[in-house]
Design a protein around this motif. Structure first.
Motif: not given
Length: 74
Positions: A23-30
């Motif tokens: 999940t790269r989108s969640l990683l960018s949010f983190a």
């Protein structure tokens, strides 16, 4: 805080590496939240250590004497 050099980084780094593949989108949010948290912490540290003394405490807080510093070091 999760920033390099702090203890949270060692705990969060494996989680981020695992998130990279799924999940790269969640990683960018983190990653963005880490930057926001670091800036907020630095802002609070600056205000606490380098801000103005509250008027209610003026005259009640004196500099630490040398003998007190030496007593706490031993």
């Amino acid at each position: 805080m999760g920033m390099p050099g702090f203890s949270g980084f060692i705990a969060e780094f494996p989680s981020f590496m695992g998130m990279w593949k799924t999940t790269r989108s969640l990683l960018s949010f983190a990653a963005i939240s880490i930057v926001v948290t670091a800036s907020y912490v630095l802002l609070v540290v600056r205000r606490v250590f380098f801000g103005k003394m509250p008027e209610a405490l003026e005259g009640h807080i004196t500099p630490i004497r040398t003998w007190i510093k030496l007593r706490w070091c031993s």
